[in-house]
Motif scaffolding. Structure first.
Motif, PDB file in Angstrom:
ATOM      1  N   ARG A 104       0.826  -1.213   0.000  1.00 44.99           N
ATOM      2  CA  ARG A 104       0.000   0.000   0.000  1.00 44.99           C
ATOM      3  C   ARG A 104       0.858   1.260   0.000  1.00 44.99           C
ATOM      4  N   ALA A 105       1.913   1.241   0.832  1.00 53.24           N
ATOM      5  CA  ALA A 105       2.787   2.410   0.909  1.00 53.24           C
ATOM      6  C   ALA A 105       3.430   2.708  -0.443  1.00 53.24           C
ATOM      7  N   MET A 106       3.935   1.682  -1.098  1.00 51.88           N
ATOM      8  CA  MET A 106       4.577   1.879  -2.398  1.00 51.88           C
ATOM      9  C   MET A 106       3.561   2.288  -3.460  1.00 51.88           C
ATOM     10  N   ALA A 107       2.353   1.721  -3.381  1.00 56.52           N
ATOM     11  CA  ALA A 107       1.305   2.092  -4.334  1.00 56.52           C
ATOM     12  C   ALA A 107       0.891   3.546  -4.166  1.00 56.52           C
ATOM     13  N   SER A 151      -4.255  -2.417  -2.032  1.00 58.19           N
ATOM     14  CA  SER A 151      -3.150  -1.833  -2.801  1.00 58.19           C
ATOM     15  C   SER A 151      -3.654  -1.200  -4.090  1.00 58.19           C
ATOM     16  N   GLU A 152      -4.676  -1.804  -4.680  1.00 54.67           N
ATOM     17  CA  GLU A 152      -5.265  -1.249  -5.897  1.00 54.67           C
ATOM     18  C   GLU A 152      -5.957   0.077  -5.588  1.00 54.67           C
ATOM     19  N   ILE A 153      -6.629   0.148  -4.430  1.00 54.84           N
ATOM     20  CA  ILE A 153      -7.256   1.407  -4.022  1.00 54.84           C
ATOM     21  C   ILE A 153      -6.182   2.456  -3.753  1.00 54.84           C
ATOM     22  N   ILE A 198     -12.768  12.958  -7.524  1.00 56.80           N
ATOM     23  CA  ILE A 198     -12.335  11.989  -6.505  1.00 56.80           C
ATOM     24  C   ILE A 198     -13.184  10.729  -6.571  1.00 56.80           C
ATOM     25  N   PHE A 199     -14.515  10.901  -6.638  1.00 57.56           N
ATOM     26  CA  PHE A 199     -15.415   9.748  -6.706  1.00 57.56           C
ATOM     27  C   PHE A 199     -15.108   8.905  -7.944  1.00 57.56           C
ATOM     28  N   ARG A 200     -14.862   9.588  -9.063  1.00 58.84           N
ATOM     29  CA  ARG A 200     -14.593   8.871 -10.315  1.00 58.84           C
ATOM     30  C   ARG A 200     -13.296   8.075 -10.219  1.00 58.84           C
ATOM     31  N   LYS A 201     -12.241   8.709  -9.694  1.00 57.75           N
ATOM     32  CA  LYS A 201     -10.945   8.042  -9.615  1.00 57.75           C
ATOM     33  C   LYS A 201     -10.959   6.871  -8.632  1.00 57.75           C
ATOM     34  N   LEU A 202     -11.725   7.019  -7.550  1.00 55.83           N
ATOM     35  CA  LEU A 202     -11.776   5.953  -6.551  1.00 55.83           C
ATOM     36  C   LEU A 202     -12.815   4.891  -6.885  1.00 55.83           C
ATOM     37  N   GLY A 203     -13.668   5.178  -7.874  1.00 56.57           N
ATOM     38  CA  GLY A 203     -14.705   4.216  -8.245  1.00 56.57           C
ATOM     39  C   GLY A 203     -15.802   4.112  -7.210  1.00 56.57           C
ATOM     40  N   VAL A 204     -16.146   5.252  -6.588  1.00 59.02           N
ATOM     41  CA  VAL A 204     -17.192   5.274  -5.566  1.00 59.02           C
ATOM     42  C   VAL A 204     -18.273   6.261  -5.968  1.00 59.02           C
ATOM     43  N   ALA A 205     -19.375   6.249  -5.197  1.00 57.86           N
ATOM     44  CA  ALA A 205     -20.504   7.097  -5.566  1.00 57.86           C
ATOM     45  C   ALA A 205     -20.931   8.050  -4.459  1.00 57.86           C
ATOM     46  N   SER A 206     -20.236   8.034  -3.325  1.00 59.31           N
ATOM     47  CA  SER A 206     -20.649   8.888  -2.218  1.00 59.31           C
ATOM     48  C   SER A 206     -19.469   9.243  -1.324  1.00 59.31           C
ATOM     49  N   THR A 208     -19.355   8.760   1.884  1.00 57.64           N
ATOM     50  CA  THR A 208     -19.133   7.636   2.795  1.00 57.64           C
ATOM     51  C   THR A 208     -18.254   6.572   2.164  1.00 57.64           C
ATOM     52  N   GLN A 209     -18.524   6.242   0.907  1.00 55.40           N
ATOM     53  CA  GLN A 209     -17.723   5.234   0.218  1.00 55.40           C
ATOM     54  C   GLN A 209     -16.288   5.716   0.018  1.00 55.40           C
ATOM     55  N   ALA A 210     -16.123   7.008  -0.252  1.00 54.07           N
ATOM     56  CA  ALA A 210     -14.780   7.561  -0.424  1.00 54.07           C
ATOM     57  C   ALA A 210     -13.990   7.443   0.873  1.00 54.07           C
ATOM     58  N   LEU A 211     -14.637   7.741   2.007  1.00 52.58           N
ATOM     59  CA  LEU A 211     -13.974   7.657   3.303  1.00 52.58           C
ATOM     60  C   LEU A 211     -13.650   6.218   3.678  1.00 52.58           C
ATOM     61  N   LEU A 212     -14.535   5.294   3.319  1.00 52.53           N
ATOM     62  CA  LEU A 212     -14.268   3.882   3.583  1.00 52.53           C
ATOM     63  C   LEU A 212     -13.066   3.398   2.767  1.00 52.53           C
ATOM     64  N   SER A 213     -12.963   3.878   1.534  1.00 45.56           N
ATOM     65  CA  SER A 213     -11.814   3.516   0.681  1.00 45.56           C
ATOM     66  C   SER A 213     -10.530   4.045   1.290  1.00 45.56           C
ATOM     67  N   LEU A 214     -10.577   5.293   1.767  1.00 47.56           N
ATOM     68  CA  LEU A 214      -9.393   5.902   2.378  1.00 47.56           C
ATOM     69  C   LEU A 214      -8.987   5.132   3.622  1.00 47.56           C
ATOM     70  N   GLN A 215      -9.961   4.774   4.461  1.00 48.18           N
ATOM     71  CA  GLN A 215      -9.665   4.049   5.693  1.00 48.18           C
ATOM     72  C   GLN A 215      -9.070   2.678   5.415  1.00 48.18           C
ATOM     73  N   ALA A 216      -9.546   2.029   4.357  1.00 51.28           N
ATOM     74  CA  ALA A 216      -9.039   0.698   4.000  1.00 51.28           C
ATOM     75  C   ALA A 216      -7.556   0.748   3.637  1.00 51.28           C
ATOM     76  N   VAL A 217      -7.115   1.903   3.148  1.00 52.56           N
ATOM     77  CA  VAL A 217      -5.717   2.042   2.717  1.00 52.56           C
ATOM     78  C   VAL A 217      -4.808   2.491   3.845  1.00 52.56           C
ATOM     79  N   VAL A 218      -5.253   3.466   4.647  1.00 54.45           N
ATOM     80  CA  VAL A 218      -4.342   4.065   5.633  1.00 54.45           C
ATOM     81  C   VAL A 218      -4.222   3.245   6.909  1.00 54.45           C
ATOM     82  N   ALA A 219      -5.208   2.407   7.214  1.00 55.24           N
ATOM     83  CA  ALA A 219      -5.174   1.641   8.467  1.00 55.24           C
ATOM     84  C   ALA A 219      -4.052   0.620   8.452  1.00 55.24           C
ATOM     85  N   ILE A 220      -3.392   0.436   9.606  1.00 50.58           N
ATOM     86  CA  ILE A 220      -2.342  -0.578   9.704  1.00 50.58           C
ATOM     87  C   ILE A 220      -2.594  -1.434  10.927  1.00 50.58           C
TER      88      ILE A 220
END
Length: 220
Positions: A104-107, A151-153, A198-206, A208-220
């Motif tokens: 994730r870090a390298m991505a 990592s894809e996100i 942002i929604f388009r690049k992340l493939g989300v529609a809201s 809430t979904q954008a924040l969930l995507s961000l959390q999935a990446v930054v959490a360790i």
């Protein structure tokens, strides 16, 4: 002065910013860095906020960033620094050695990932490689495997512009569009345009979904 001499002078004038709130390991990193004769100066910060302040006045050749700081944890610190200075080379230095976190870090755009378990000589070698413009990860990480969903996100997040990252940061802080617009000095319409991108690049529609995507990446 010839090209070779000029290149040598650039290498000898390298500077380093170490962002770590643990004094003992901060000193160990500085000691490893000092073994490289090309480093002109080493700066220190104990938090992401302090690092951002440092980067406002000067840009080092390399930032060594811990993932567990007093004002943030996880890969959010990397995203914060990238939003301020997109061109800054940042390498992660951490006790976390999970392969997926490295991916994730390298991505996200980190140029290196250095485990704190490395011995002094290995630390010196990793820092030297990074200062020479190379990327560095643990040898065992270099075996190719299928990228994880997170990592894809992360790769999608890395495609956001600095302005879009600031909008996403404001969104994470719970700010309204008008508040984000005020903080960034732009119009609400521009914030909305950034949000759509942002929604388009992340493939989300809201949101809430954008924040969930961000959390999935930054959490360790």
């Amino acid at each position: 002065m010839g090209d070779d001499e000029h290149e040598l002078e650039i290498k000898r004038s390298s500077s380093l910013l170490i962002v770590d709130d643990h004094p003992l390991f901060r000193d160990a990193l500085a000691a490893a860095a000092s073994l490289n004769p090309n480093i002109r100066s080493t700066y220190f910060a104990g938090s992401v906020l302090e690092a951002c302040e440092c980067l406002k006045s000067s840009l080092p050749d390399l930032v060594l960033l811990d993932l567990n700081l007093k004002d943030t944890t996880g890969l959010e610190s990397l995203i914060t620094l990238q939003a301020q200075v997109p061109s800054q080379r940042v390498a992660i230095v951490t006790a976390t050695e999970d392969r997926e976190i490295i991916e994730r870090a390298m991505a996200l755009g980190a140029v290196g990932y250095i485990p704190k378990s490395l011995d002094m000589n290995s630390l010196k070698g990793a820092i030297s490689d990074l200062l020479s413009g190379e990327n560095w990860t643990p040898p065992e990480f270099q075996q190719a495997i299928e990228p994880s969903p997170a990592s894809e996100i992360a790769s999608r997040l890395a495609s956001l512009t600095p302005a879009q990252r600031r909008v996403l940061s404001g969104l994470k802080s719970g700010l309204l569009n008008k508040q984000i617009a005020y903080e960034m000095g732009i119009s609400e319409a521009t914030v909305k345009a950034h949000m759509t991108a942002i929604f388009r690049k992340l493939g989300v529609a809201s949101r809430t979904q954008a924040l969930l995507s961000l959390q999935a990446v930054v959490a360790i």
